[in-house]
Motif scaffolding. Structure first.
Motif, PDB file in Angstrom:
ATOM      1  N   PHE A  61       0.840  -1.205   0.000  1.00 48.40           N
ATOM      2  CA  PHE A  61       0.000   0.000   0.000  1.00 48.40           C
ATOM      3  C   PHE A  61       0.879   1.262   0.000  1.00 48.40           C
ATOM      4  O   PHE A  61       0.649   2.194  -0.776  1.00 48.40           O
ATOM      5  CB  PHE A  61      -0.906   0.000   1.228  1.00 48.40           C
ATOM      6  N   LEU A  62       1.911   1.283   0.842  1.00 44.81           N
ATOM      7  CA  LEU A  62       2.785   2.442   0.922  1.00 44.81           C
ATOM      8  C   LEU A  62       3.583   2.617  -0.370  1.00 44.81           C
ATOM      9  O   LEU A  62       3.739   3.731  -0.875  1.00 44.81           O
ATOM     10  CB  LEU A  62       3.724   2.307   2.123  1.00 44.81           C
ATOM     11  N   VAL A  63       4.091   1.507  -0.880  1.00 43.32           N
ATOM     12  CA  VAL A  63       4.869   1.577  -2.126  1.00 43.32           C
ATOM     13  C   VAL A  63       4.002   2.087  -3.274  1.00 43.32           C
ATOM     14  O   VAL A  63       4.400   2.949  -4.064  1.00 43.32           O
ATOM     15  CB  VAL A  63       5.465   0.193  -2.454  1.00 43.32           C
ATOM     16  N   SER A  64       2.761   1.561  -3.347  1.00 37.33           N
ATOM     17  CA  SER A  64       1.846   1.987  -4.404  1.00 37.33           C
ATOM     18  C   SER A  64       1.535   3.467  -4.296  1.00 37.33           C
ATOM     19  O   SER A  64       1.521   4.189  -5.304  1.00 37.33           O
ATOM     20  CB  SER A  64       0.559   1.166  -4.313  1.00 37.33           C
ATOM     21  N   TRP A  65       1.318   3.912  -3.076  1.00 39.95           N
ATOM     22  CA  TRP A  65       1.026   5.334  -2.862  1.00 39.95           C
ATOM     23  C   TRP A  65       2.222   6.201  -3.261  1.00 39.95           C
ATOM     24  O   TRP A  65       2.079   7.237  -3.917  1.00 39.95           O
ATOM     25  CB  TRP A  65       0.655   5.549  -1.396  1.00 39.95           C
ATOM     26  N   LEU A  66       3.435   5.771  -2.884  1.00 37.43           N
ATOM     27  CA  LEU A  66       4.636   6.523  -3.228  1.00 37.43           C
ATOM     28  C   LEU A  66       4.835   6.578  -4.745  1.00 37.43           C
ATOM     29  O   LEU A  66       5.176   7.627  -5.306  1.00 37.43           O
ATOM     30  CB  LEU A  66       5.862   5.909  -2.548  1.00 37.43           C
ATOM     31  N   ARG A  67       4.606   5.461  -5.414  1.00 33.16           N
ATOM     32  CA  ARG A  67       4.787   5.444  -6.870  1.00 33.16           C
ATOM     33  C   ARG A  67       3.762   6.349  -7.562  1.00 33.16           C
ATOM     34  O   ARG A  67       4.061   6.997  -8.542  1.00 33.16           O
ATOM     35  CB  ARG A  67       4.644   4.007  -7.391  1.00 33.16           C
ATOM     36  N   GLU A  68       2.530   6.369  -6.989  1.00 34.11           N
ATOM     37  CA  GLU A  68       1.496   7.228  -7.583  1.00 34.11           C
ATOM     38  C   GLU A  68       1.854   8.699  -7.461  1.00 34.11           C
ATOM     39  O   GLU A  68       1.409   9.520  -8.270  1.00 34.11           O
ATOM     40  CB  GLU A  68       0.154   6.957  -6.897  1.00 34.11           C
ATOM     41  N   THR A  69       2.620   9.064  -6.461  1.00 34.95           N
ATOM     42  CA  THR A  69       3.019  10.465  -6.278  1.00 34.95           C
ATOM     43  C   THR A  69       4.336  10.786  -6.951  1.00 34.95           C
ATOM     44  O   THR A  69       4.908  11.851  -6.730  1.00 34.95           O
ATOM     45  CB  THR A  69       3.117  10.782  -4.776  1.00 34.95           C
ATOM     46  N   SER A 113      12.946   7.059  -5.769  1.00 29.69           N
ATOM     47  CA  SER A 113      13.997   6.448  -4.938  1.00 29.69           C
ATOM     48  C   SER A 113      13.734   6.777  -3.478  1.00 29.69           C
ATOM     49  O   SER A 113      13.093   7.777  -3.155  1.00 29.69           O
ATOM     50  CB  SER A 113      15.390   6.952  -5.352  1.00 29.69           C
ATOM     51  N   ALA A 114      14.238   5.889  -2.609  1.00 26.92           N
ATOM     52  CA  ALA A 114      14.024   6.053  -1.163  1.00 26.92           C
ATOM     53  C   ALA A 114      15.317   5.738  -0.432  1.00 26.92           C
ATOM     54  O   ALA A 114      16.114   4.893  -0.852  1.00 26.92           O
ATOM     55  CB  ALA A 114      12.908   5.143  -0.680  1.00 26.92           C
ATOM     56  N   LEU A 115      15.476   6.415   0.690  1.00 22.94           N
ATOM     57  CA  LEU A 115      16.638   6.208   1.541  1.00 22.94           C
ATOM     58  C   LEU A 115      16.118   5.905   2.956  1.00 22.94           C
ATOM     59  O   LEU A 115      15.384   6.709   3.535  1.00 22.94           O
ATOM     60  CB  LEU A 115      17.524   7.447   1.557  1.00 22.94           C
ATOM     61  N   VAL A 132      12.469  10.269   0.633  1.00 23.34           N
ATOM     62  CA  VAL A 132      12.151   9.875  -0.743  1.00 23.34           C
ATOM     63  C   VAL A 132      12.331  11.077  -1.660  1.00 23.34           C
ATOM     64  O   VAL A 132      12.250  12.233  -1.227  1.00 23.34           O
ATOM     65  CB  VAL A 132      10.699   9.335  -0.841  1.00 23.34           C
ATOM     66  N   ARG A 133      12.597  10.768  -2.947  1.00 21.89           N
ATOM     67  CA  ARG A 133      12.719  11.802  -3.961  1.00 21.89           C
ATOM     68  C   ARG A 133      11.778  11.491  -5.110  1.00 21.89           C
ATOM     69  O   ARG A 133      11.608  10.341  -5.510  1.00 21.89           O
ATOM     70  CB  ARG A 133      14.171  11.911  -4.460  1.00 21.89           C
ATOM     71  N   ARG A 134      11.211  12.580  -5.677  1.00 21.59           N
ATOM     72  CA  ARG A 134      10.232  12.455  -6.744  1.00 21.59           C
ATOM     73  C   ARG A 134      10.911  12.569  -8.100  1.00 21.59           C
ATOM     74  O   ARG A 134      12.087  12.900  -8.239  1.00 21.59           O
ATOM     75  CB  ARG A 134       9.170  13.548  -6.636  1.00 21.59           C
ATOM     76  N   ASP A 135      10.072  12.310  -9.118  1.00 20.93           N
ATOM     77  CA  ASP A 135      10.545  12.506 -10.490  1.00 20.93           C
ATOM     78  C   ASP A 135      10.935  13.964 -10.671  1.00 20.93           C
ATOM     79  O   ASP A 135      10.276  14.877 -10.161  1.00 20.93           O
ATOM     80  CB  ASP A 135       9.437  12.146 -11.483  1.00 20.93           C
ATOM     81  N   GLY A 136      12.013  14.188 -11.414  1.00 19.58           N
ATOM     82  CA  GLY A 136      12.507  15.541 -11.636  1.00 19.58           C
ATOM     83  C   GLY A 136      13.622  15.927 -10.699  1.00 19.58           C
ATOM     84  O   GLY A 136      14.172  17.010 -10.799  1.00 19.58           O
TER      85      GLY A 136
END
Length: 788
Positions: free
Chosen positions: A233-241, A245-247, A264-268
């Motif tokens: 659930f958390l991974v899916s939510w993170l990918r949707e946003t 990558s995560a540390l 975590v870091r987003r696209d861009g």
């Protein structure tokens, strides 16, 4: 493009990598320097080219050429092919002072700018760590604020968002405790959606952080990495946003896992690099230490609060509470211990046992604590003045984490009064058992009912009396079930109001025979049962005695009384008839004969007086004797004549007294209660007997008393009639005070009274004279006596 007006300073900041020149028409006259290769050019390749044409599409370059040819010296920067280039342009003058062209010097500042940026970032992060240390020290007493500061510091300039997970008390899962985003407060894209997730979906397994040595960098585009991050659930939510990558850095202190820091870091944005990891680890180490301190402080505060609560509770309780260390030395006692005269602090419990507790009991306590870690029982604490019985529980206590033994807690409740009460209760139970045996054996009907009329108890003889089976549950019955209609009416109208008003009532009523037999007459004693402390009534008790035998006996007595009345009537009537017959015989025969004799003796006396006077002395006594005999016969006729009671006993007695004391100076008085003389109130035969006995007493008073005054009183008493004859004469001789044999008059009076069912007595009065007392029963009541 950046420009710097301070050209000399700009010139000195970097070593030139390209030097070029162009004339006033824009034709390149020189092109040299190692930087040309990075632009894909060779040394001198640009010489002779019209730079206005070469850079016709580069508006910024054309503007800079125009400025320098116009006589302006300046510096500007631009990025070409990923390189940061700084250009210094200066106009060139001809010998005649005109514009000959311009000189340009290009310096590559890419590495310098990178180092400057890294230095600034390093300075910022150092400043952030310093500020974090201060904030963590400040917020150590406020765990939520501490976590919020930590996640914001770790996220700022390092990640798109960050979160802190803390280990559950059970130690199996980590729950989200703080969250921060590096974007604006109005941007909610990266905030977790608790409204769309269950608490379990905002938690991760501790093993996902426990196995990390220093830090774990995860590429969330990789399936295996996503599995290492946590719940789908958390991974899916993170990918949707848009997180790529995560540390994750574990939070450890003193070798124990406390939670984890996630960034975590987003696209861009680029992926995390080593310096990001180092910074995150620095933050995590500081946070873990502060978190450990905060948890320790919180634990200490909670322990202190619990200690304060415990002490307040221990001081407020009436129990005796003591704590001993592992050496069995008392370290704490509450105020109640001192109240009973015990000084334990600093003393060994062995010494206390030796002075206050029986040796065998002390040995039992120590043995039980050693074997099971717990003991419970009564201790009798003795001192010089008194002894206290304490219900005691002793148990060992251990450190909640290390399980190291800390000592023993002793909790004792003063049960001295309770044990005394229990002893009294046992004695009361014995008495109650005896009472129950007595009640169960008592032949009377004994019952207890609630105030609402529900029957609670009926003793076995009571059940047997009314024909109730021993198996019947009396609590399903009510008082009315045991009463006849008359008994119920009497209970509602008389008994219950009297009990409520006075607390008790005694009387008679009837119980219902549940076997269908006749009503059971009973003597009742009912009373309220009250609470011994409040005095409030809570039940009604009744004791009822079966009066069937008494009622039958009374009925038999009434029958006997009726028979006696009939016999008395017949006896009196027979006596009256016989007296009348004797009176008639005496009157018609004896009296007439004596009268004739007296007449002839009179004639004889006259003749003797005329012919032989000396013989009169013999005739006169004879004549006197005949006259006396005639008077006696006339008196006998008076005695034998039935008395006239048509006007009452008092009237008859007045007439009788007048005749008896006709020629006497004795004063006679007859008094009576009016009700007694009401015709029919007393049977006529009884009145005749009363008259004859009273007449006999009056005759005795006339003959023997020598009284100045005689008083006769007639009154009703105990359902009968009482006649009292008093005189103030010489008094009856002591040897004649009873109707003994040989005293016919007294015996006759007593016999007459007994035959009529009454009593008679005669005796001397204390003030002088004689008293004759007669009581005869009245008309017997043909109905049973009414219930009272």
């Amino acid at each position: 493009m950046e420009t710097y007006p301070d050209a000399p300073a700009a010139w000195l900041r970097a070593t030139p990598s390209i030097v070029y020149a162009f004339d006033a028409h824009g034709t390149c006259t020189m092109s040299e320097g190692p930087g040309l290769a990075q632009l894909g050019l060779r040394s001198g390749e640009m010489v002779g080219l019209d730079l206005f044409e070469v850079y016709a599409d580069d508006q910024d370059f054309l503007v800079s050429m125009g400025r320098v040819l116009g006589g302006e010296t300046f510096v500007f920067s631009r990025e070409i092919n990923g390189r940061v280039l700084e250009t210094f342009l200066q106009p060139l003058a001809s010998r005649d002072g005109g514009r000959a062209g311009a000189l340009g010097v290009v310096s590559d500042l890419t590495d310098q700018r990178r180092l400057e940026t890294e230095a600034q970032e390093h300075e910022r992060r150092l400043r952030s760590l310093v500020e974090l240390d201060a904030a963590l020290a400040r917020d150590v007493v406020d765990l939520p604020a501490l976590l919020d500061t930590a996640v914001k510091t770790a996220t700022s300039g390092t990640a798109s968002s960050g979160s802190v997970w803390l280990l559950d008390p059970d130690g199996d899962r980590m729950r989200l405790a703080a969250f921060a985003t590096a974007r604006t407060a109005t941007d909610e894209e990266l905030r977790p959606p608790p409204g769309q997730a269950t608490p379990e979906q905002l938690a991760i397994d501790r093993r996902l952080a426990e196995g990390i040595d220093r830090a774990l960098l995860l590429d969330l585009d990789d399936t295996a990495a996503r599995e290492l991050y946590g719940d789908p659930f958390l991974v899916s939510w993170l990918r949707e946003t848009g997180v790529h990558s995560a540390l994750r850095v574990p939070l450890r202190a003193r070798g124990a896992l406390l939670g984890a820091l996630d960034l975590v870091r987003r696209d861009g944005t680029p992926s995390f690099h080593d310096k990001d990891t180092d910074f995150a680890v620095d933050v995590a180490e500081r946070v873990a230490m502060a978190l450990d301190n905060a948890l320790l402080l919180q634990s200490q505060r909670e322990a202190l609060e619990e200690q304060v609560k415990f002490k307040a509770l221990a001081d407020a309780t009436s129990d005796l509470i003591a704590m001993t260390d592992t050496e069995a030395v008392a370290t704490y006692v509450n105020a109640r211990v001192a109240d009973v005269g015990e000084e334990w602090v600093g003393r060994s419990m062995h010494d206390i046992f030796g002075s206050s507790i029986v040796e065998d009991v002390a040995a039992e306590v120590e043995s039980s604590l050693a074997a099971r870690g717990r003991w419970r029982g009564d201790l009798t604490l003795r001192d010089a003045a008194s002894s206290t019985v304490a219900r005691t529980e002793a148990f060992h206590i251990f450190h909640p984490e290390s399980q190291e033994p800390l000592g023993t807690v002793w909790v004792a409740q003063d049960v001295t009064e309770l044990r005394s009460a229990e002893q009294a209760l046992r004695a009361a139970n014995v008495e109650l058992l005896r009472f129950k045996v007595l009640v169960d054996a008592c032949p009377e009907f004994i019952a207890i009912a609630a105030l609402d009329g529900t029957v609670l108890y009926v003793n076995p003889p009571g059940r047997a009396m009314v024909g109730m089976s021993p198996d019947v549950d009396v609590t399903t019955t009510r008082i009315a079930d045991f009463l006849t209609e008359e008994g119920l009416e009497r209970s509602l109208q008389i008994e219950q109001p009297a009990v409520i008003a006075h607390g008790s009532w005694e009387g008679e009523s009837t119980l219902r025979d549940m076997r269908g037999g006749p009503a059971i007459p009973v003597q009742i004693a009912s009373f309220l049962i009250r609470d011994p402390e409040t005095g409030e009534p809570f039940a009604l008790a009744t004791v009822q005695r079966d009066l069937s035998d008494r009622v039958a006996a009374e009925e038999a007595l009434r029958d006997l009384a009726e028979q006696r009345r009939h016999l008395l009537t017949r006896l009196v009537d027979a006596q009256d008839a016989e007296r009348a017959h004797i009176a008639a015989e005496v009157h018609d025969d004896s009296v007439q004969s004596l009268a004739a004799v007296d007449l002839r003796l009179g004639l004889l006396a006259r003749r003797i007086a005329a012919g032989a006077p000396h013989l009169l002395e013999y005739v006169d006594p004879l004549r006197a004797t005949v006259t006396e005999a005639t008077d006696r016969l006339r008196t006998l006729l008076f005695d034998l004549t039935p008395v006239d009671l048509d006007h009452g006993l008092a009237t008859a007695l007045r007439e009788t007294a007048r005749e008896i004391f006709d020629d006497s100076i004795t004063e006679v008085d007859v008094v009576t209660e009016p009700a007694v003389d009401v015709p029919g109130s007393i049977p006529v035969p009884t009145l005749r007997v009363a008259h004859r006995i009273a007449r006999e007493a009056l005759i005795n008073a006339r003959k023997h008393a020598r009284a100045d005054r005689v008083r006769v009183s007639v009154r009703g008493r105990d359902g009968g009639i009482e006649v009292r004859v008093l005189d103030d004469g010489i008094g009856i001789p002591l040897d004649r005070a009873s109707a003994a044999a040989g005293h016919l008059g007294l015996s006759t009076m007593q016999d007459r009274a007994q035959i009529a069912g009454g009593t008679w007595s005669a005796g001397r009065r204390a003030e002088g004279g004689t008293e004759v007392l007669l009581w005869l029963p009245g008309e017997p009541d043909p109905s049973p006596p009414p219930a009272r």
